[in-house]
Design a protein around this motif. Structure first.
Motif, PDB file in Angstrom:
ATOM      1  N   ARG A 705       2.823  -2.912  -1.543  1.00 15.37           N
ATOM      2  CA  ARG A 705       1.994  -2.351  -0.483  1.00 15.37           C
ATOM      3  C   ARG A 705       0.536  -2.369  -0.916  1.00 15.37           C
ATOM      4  O   ARG A 705       0.227  -2.533  -2.096  1.00 15.37           O
ATOM      5  CB  ARG A 705       2.430  -0.939  -0.093  1.00 15.37           C
ATOM      6  CG  ARG A 705       2.238   0.179  -1.104  1.00 15.37           C
ATOM      7  CD  ARG A 705       3.331   0.316  -2.173  1.00 15.37           C
ATOM      8  NE  ARG A 705       4.684   0.353  -1.656  1.00 15.37           N
ATOM      9  CZ  ARG A 705       5.353   1.495  -1.432  1.00 15.37           C
ATOM     10  NH1 ARG A 705       4.793   2.654  -1.678  1.00 15.37           N
ATOM     11  NH2 ARG A 705       6.603   1.448  -1.014  1.00 15.37           N
ATOM     12  N   SER A 706      -0.348  -2.230   0.044  1.00 15.15           N
ATOM     13  CA  SER A 706      -1.777  -2.232  -0.278  1.00 15.15           C
ATOM     14  C   SER A 706      -2.112  -1.056  -1.186  1.00 15.15           C
ATOM     15  O   SER A 706      -1.692   0.077  -0.931  1.00 15.15           O
ATOM     16  CB  SER A 706      -2.611  -2.128   0.999  1.00 15.15           C
ATOM     17  OG  SER A 706      -3.966  -1.878   0.692  1.00 15.15           O
ATOM     18  N   PRO A 707      -2.886  -1.299  -2.253  1.00 12.42           N
ATOM     19  CA  PRO A 707      -3.236  -0.181  -3.147  1.00 12.42           C
ATOM     20  C   PRO A 707      -4.157   0.842  -2.521  1.00 12.42           C
ATOM     21  O   PRO A 707      -4.363   1.903  -3.092  1.00 12.42           O
ATOM     22  CB  PRO A 707      -3.914  -0.894  -4.332  1.00 12.42           C
ATOM     23  CG  PRO A 707      -4.379  -2.192  -3.797  1.00 12.42           C
ATOM     24  CD  PRO A 707      -3.405  -2.585  -2.744  1.00 12.42           C
ATOM     25  N   SER A 708      -4.727   0.550  -1.337  1.00 15.25           N
ATOM     26  CA  SER A 708      -5.522   1.585  -0.671  1.00 15.25           C
ATOM     27  C   SER A 708      -4.658   2.760  -0.260  1.00 15.25           C
ATOM     28  O   SER A 708      -5.146   3.885  -0.126  1.00 15.25           O
ATOM     29  CB  SER A 708      -6.218   1.011   0.569  1.00 15.25           C
ATOM     30  OG  SER A 708      -5.299   0.832   1.639  1.00 15.25           O
ATOM     31  N   GLY A 709      -3.352   2.503  -0.019  1.00 18.00           N
ATOM     32  CA  GLY A 709      -2.447   3.566   0.386  1.00 18.00           C
ATOM     33  C   GLY A 709      -2.581   4.004   1.828  1.00 18.00           C
ATOM     34  O   GLY A 709      -1.882   4.936   2.255  1.00 18.00           O
ATOM     35  N   ASN A 710      -3.467   3.364   2.600  1.00 14.94           N
ATOM     36  CA  ASN A 710      -3.653   3.799   3.988  1.00 14.94           C
ATOM     37  C   ASN A 710      -2.423   3.576   4.844  1.00 14.94           C
ATOM     38  O   ASN A 710      -2.221   4.267   5.832  1.00 14.94           O
ATOM     39  CB  ASN A 710      -4.864   3.092   4.608  1.00 14.94           C
ATOM     40  CG  ASN A 710      -6.166   3.714   4.166  1.00 14.94           C
ATOM     41  OD1 ASN A 710      -6.252   4.920   3.993  1.00 14.94           O
ATOM     42  ND2 ASN A 710      -7.170   2.890   3.948  1.00 14.94           N
ATOM     43  N   GLY A 711      -1.598   2.582   4.468  1.00 17.28           N
ATOM     44  CA  GLY A 711      -0.275   2.489   5.040  1.00 17.28           C
ATOM     45  C   GLY A 711      -0.167   1.751   6.357  1.00 17.28           C
ATOM     46  O   GLY A 711      -1.050   1.005   6.780  1.00 17.28           O
TER      47      GLY A 711
END
Length: 998
Positions: A705-711
């Motif tokens: 998943r994107s490491p930004s975590g925004n989801g």
């Protein structure tokens, strides 16, 4: 908006009973728990320290002298670490450029990294050899500077290098270097222009300043002017402006003025004076009438701007206007935040700031309109708030909160002797602009004395003039100015990395890309043959001792929470990270975005404080509470002024333990998160980060998943308050926590304060969370995924695959080998794409540490018309490195020298030490890890690095992601021997989420 991720009297607290320490080698020891008496002894509540007392104690002692050739020298002695910062500031910037030569100041800054007559070749080579840290070069409207922090024994060497490019440069400037650096600068321009809103600055400067005004054009310059820069032009530019009498040299750190003066005279004394560069005068212009403008860009939401040109650094109105901007939109509790984001909920982000320059400043307001909300209505509301604020001014409390917050940030920044904002910078700026190295102190006193009436008067004087109102709507961009040739381009942006570093890990390994100020641009480098035989010998390098890392101490609270502590006494600041074994990887695969929404809500209300009270309390204390998450860990960090530690800890504890998750706040922050997802889907780095991890790990992996975590926007839209409470109870709990602390107090004074706030914290009944890394990622399917982003002047190339390595394995040899391949400015990939071909502003590769499955990744922003050739070049570079062209003796020595000699500078600040404590814990390293690393590097051989690279790095396994204009890029990717999949970015959320059932 708050982010989620800038000798004083000490508090009197009860001492801790006997506590053992662990320092140096061996496994860490655990101290005995605090006694019941200490556990119950909560420190008395304390009022915040008065601003005036804080300001009075901010002092940078210095001595100064001037050489016969006019070079002004300032020396500050700071013996906290065996390092010295050297900073050279030239009194020349882009405001001094004549018509037709825009970008010359910044272009020459690049050339000054390309070697001098007595130190030919890339300047990053000798900087790496001496273990320099915090080194860079920047250009802005008013000045050009070069700076580095070096081990004390390297002071002779760095003074020689700086003096050689000041006085012995032009013989080494060739047409080949000029041509190459024009390409690099144009790629730098493209890189910034390629970002959402990347073209706004050009419109603002053109609107605010009349043609011919020194601040009318950007520092990066125009493609056309860069295209036509000639060798004669740039050499004349240097001769007229870069003499010692137009310069300030600051030396700060482990050296006295008596020690520094003979060295400065030795290396700089023979440089002749040059013509006096008198910085361009510039009046503060006033628009004849309000000006409105509409632009379109490939952005996620409408952004509103309000801009004025106002007085510069030396005006008494600068301080009051800065306070005005901070109260309006710079504080977490700002007027605009409270009215537009919290109350009206018509905006997802607001800001107001003052950018100060020598002759003028720019006052800017921005509002990101919430998707689905009428932008015209928001604009009217913004203007109403602004009019009321100008008419009535701020309150006393608002002024004090801003000033406290500002002064606290300055105190924290002054822990560094150099870099972008340390003590050398404060002294140099004052000397250059105000002829007073202590100008920083006068400014601080002015902030402390500022009254609401003065702020109101300044606003009524300057902000009632005609405004420049810009609106940027989503849509196709207007025509883009390209270079006439095909040499390369980018803008004033630090390279963005789509792999988020873990605590203590540098992004993409060391990669010291030459970064820039907000409106400036960074330096360059290029290998070249000597222009002539050396006339001045390179001074010898003294013996650089091994690192003496601070002793690590341990304790444990009565409920079992471990404390890991190191003491640093340079500034009256305590840094705390309450860390949890969670991270982005803790998000359920079917509920991506849960953790980030949970963390963002921690500061938006507790059972006893609402979001405004939390923001205001931080500002009054000069404290910073910051929830953040890497892939593997979640942390809520506190940076506190030592005199205000007690009440700052009260706030930290409340935020962590008692979040309210108020339904109204959940809906508001949810809308902001959806807006951020929309923004990610317009950014090159955001699109790459949402594509590559899934391709490497698979959607079911905790790392997929994107490491930004925004989801996932669909998930975020339906999350309920109960979901967030469940996540908090599962992961943010005492039996999943470790507290890391670095500060100026003894551990015996820290533990009782932590015990009073966290010692009685008990775990909830729900089971503690766990992450499943049992399944290995599927075998890679090498291919190219082309993410179509129309109108992109640059493509972002990202690639990678998962290695059979864990971060806890300490892949030391592989990471050292990658420094040669792509992990350093001088690495093969960067030197090929940037310095040889001129296609990129900065490229590289990394063995990017994770607790579990470690990836090998590549990051290469390149000009659009060279995308296919750049992919082929990277393949060739990796293939040669892992077969026939292994590590050379020169490259090996560079790896050894850089990694052993930079250690003292690498851990200069308490924030650096805190990061090391956290990374040591994450990767199961002993406390003395960084004290042993030098000997490990000294024992390396080229054969070891070759073997590590050839066993692990395989270009045939790479999965490639290219974010760019498919119509331009697609044909270039054919013939590379890989299948190409063209994908369209996911549709961005277009309106606020419907409130979920609670």
């Amino acid at each position: 908006m708050r982010r989620i991720v800038l000798s004083l009297a000490l508090l009197t607290v009860m001492a801790l009973p006997a506590c053992t320490t662990a320092s140096g080698g061996g496994e860490p020891q655990t101290a005995s728990a605090a006694s019941p008496e200490a556990a119950s002894a909560e420190p008395a509540k304390a009022a915040p320290a008065p601003i005036a007392s804080l300001v009075r104690q901010v002092e940078i002692p210095y001595e100064q002298f001037t050489l016969d050739n006019g070079l002004r020298v300032i020396v500050h002695e700071d013996r906290k670490a065996p390092v010295v910062a050297v900073s050279v500031w030239y009194n020349v910037g882009s405001k001094d450029e004549p018509a037709g030569k825009t970008g010359f100041a910044h272009l020459f800054e690049h050339l000054m990294f390309n070697g001098s007559e007595n130190s030919p070749g890339d300047y990053f080579e000798p900087l790496a050899e001496i273990g320099a840290t915090d080194y860079n070069g920047t250009t802005w409207f008013d000045r050009t500077n070069y700076f580095e922090t070096v081990p004390r024994p390297a002071l002779d060497r760095i003074l020689f290098l700086e003096s050689d490019r000041m006085g012995h440069l032009l013989g080494a400037v060739t047409q080949e270097k000029l041509t190459n650096q024009i390409g690099v600068v144009q790629n730098e321009k493209r890189q910034g222009d390629n970002e959402p809103f990347g073209l706004v600055e050009y419109a603002q400067l053109e609107a605010l300043f009349p043609k011919g005004h020194p601040y009318n054009h950007s520092t990066i310059g125009s493609m056309a002017d860069l295209d036509k820069a000639s060798l004669a032009d740039v050499k004349a530019w240097f001769r007229e402006r870069y003499g010692p009498n137009n310069s300030v040299l600051v030396i700060a750190g482990d050296v006295s003025a008596a020690e520094a003066r003979p060295l400065v005279e030795k290396y700089f004394g023979d440089i002749p004076r040059g013509p006096v560069n008198r910085p361009a005068e510039a009046d503060v212009p006033t628009l004849p009438a309000p000006k409105t403008q509409l632009m379109h860009d490939r952005v996620a939401n409408t952004r509103l701007y309000r801009n004025w040109a106002v007085p510069g650094l030396l005006s008494p109105d600068m301080v009051t206007l800065d306070v005005a901007a901070g109260v309006l939109g710079g504080l977490a509790s700002s007027r605009l935040d409270n009215e537009l984001v919290r109350k009206d909920q018509s905006a997802v982000r607001v800001s107001a700031s003052l950018q100060p320059f020598h002759r003028i400043s720019m006052f800017e307001i921005t509002v990101d309109v919430k998707p689905g909300v009428d932008a015209d209505g928001v604009a009217r509301r913004l203007d109403q708030i602004l009019a009321d604020y100008i008419a009535n001014g701020p309150t006393e409390d608002e002024v004090q909160r801003f000033v406290t917050n500002d002064v606290a940030g300055r105190i924290r920044g002054l822990e560094s002797v150099g870099g972008f904002g340390g003590k050398a910078v404060a002294l140099a700026e004052g000397a250059l602009y105000a002829n007073d190295p202590e100008y920083y102190r006068k400014q601080l006193l002015a902030y402390a004395r500022t009254t609401p009436a003065e702020v109101k008067a300044a606003m009524q004087k300057w902000l009632t003039r005609p405004v420049y109102a810009l609106r940027v709507d989503p849509g196709e961009r207007e025509a883009y100015e390209e270079a006439a040739g095909s040499r390369g381009t980018a803008a004033s942006q630090r390279p963005r990395y789509y792999w988020q570093p873990q605590p203590g890990e540098k992004p993409m390994a060391p990669l010291p890309f030459v970064a820039d100020d907000a409106a400036g641009a960074g330096g360059g480098a290029a290998a070249a043959q000597p222009a002539k035989a050396p006339a001045r010998p390179l001074p010898p390098l003294g013996t650089i001792e091994n690192l003496d890392f601070p002793d690590v101490e341990r304790a444990r609270l009565s409920n079992g929470i471990p404390i890991v502590y190191a003491r640093r006494q340079a500034v009256p600041v305590v840094r705390i990270a309450v860390e949890f074994d969670a991270g982005v990887a803790a998000d359920p695969a079917n509920a991506l975005g849960t953790q980030v929404l949970t963390l963002r809500l921690l500061e938006e209300g507790t059972t006893s404080r609402n979001s405004i009270q939390i923001a205001e309390e931080q500002e009054r204390l000069g404290a910073d509470v910051s929830p953040s998450a890497s892939l593997d860990r979640t942390a809520i960090q506190l940076t506190a002024l030592t005199p205000n530690l007690g009440p700052s800890l009260d706030l930290l504890s409340d935020v962590i333990r008692n979040p309210a998750f108020d339904p109204g706040e959940v809906d508001r922050i949810r809308a902001q998160q959806l807006a951020q997802i929309s923004q990610e889907l317009t950014q090159p780095s955001g699109l790459a980060s949402r594509t590559l991890p899934v391709a490497l790990y698979g959607p079911g992996s905790p790392y997929g998943r994107s490491p930004s975590g925004n989801g996932d926007p669909a998930v975020v839209a339906r999350l309920t308050r109960d979901d967030l409470i469940r996540f908090h109870q599962t992961w943010i709990r005492p039996d999943n926590a470790t507290i890391f602390v670095v500060g100026d107090l003894p551990l015996a004074e820290i533990v009782p304060q932590l015990e009073a706030r966290f010692g009685n914290w008990t775990a909830p009944a729900v089971p503690k969370g766990s992450k499943d890394f049992a399944a290995a990622p599927a075998a890679p399917k090498p291919r190219i995924i082309l993410v179509d982003r129309p109108q992109s002047p640059q493509s972002l190339i990202a690639a990678g695959y998962v290695l059979p390595v864990r971060g806890t394995d300490d892949p030391f040899l592989l990471r050292a080998a990658n420094e040669v391949l792509g992990g350093d400015f001088l690495s093969r990939i960067n030197m090929d794409l940037r310095e040889t071909k001129g296609w990129s502003y900065g490229s590289g590769s990394a063995v990017s540490l994770r607790e579990h499955q470690v990836p090998f990744v590549i990051n290469a922003p390149v000009q659009a018309d060279k995308t296919g050739p750049a992919v082929k070049a990277i393949m060739d570079d990796i293939g040669a490195f892992t077969t026939r062209q292994g590590v050379t003796a020169t490259e090996l020595q560079r790896v050894i020298n850089g990694n052993t000699r930079e250690l003292a500078g690498q851990f200069e600040t308490s924030d650096d030490v805190l990061g090391a404590l956290r990374s040591n814990a994450l990767y199961r390293r002993p406390d003395n890890y960084w004290e042993t690393i030098a000997e490990r590097y000294r024992g390396l051989t080229a054969a070891q690095l070759d073997q590590a690279a050839r066993q692990m790095i395989d270009p045939k396994k790479l999965v490639w992601v290219v974010v760019g204009d498919a119509t331009k890029v697609g044909p270039q990717l054919n013939g590379l021997g890989l299948p190409v999949e063209v994908v369209k970015p996911a549709a961005a959320p277009t309106s606020a989420a419907t409130p979920a059932a609670q």
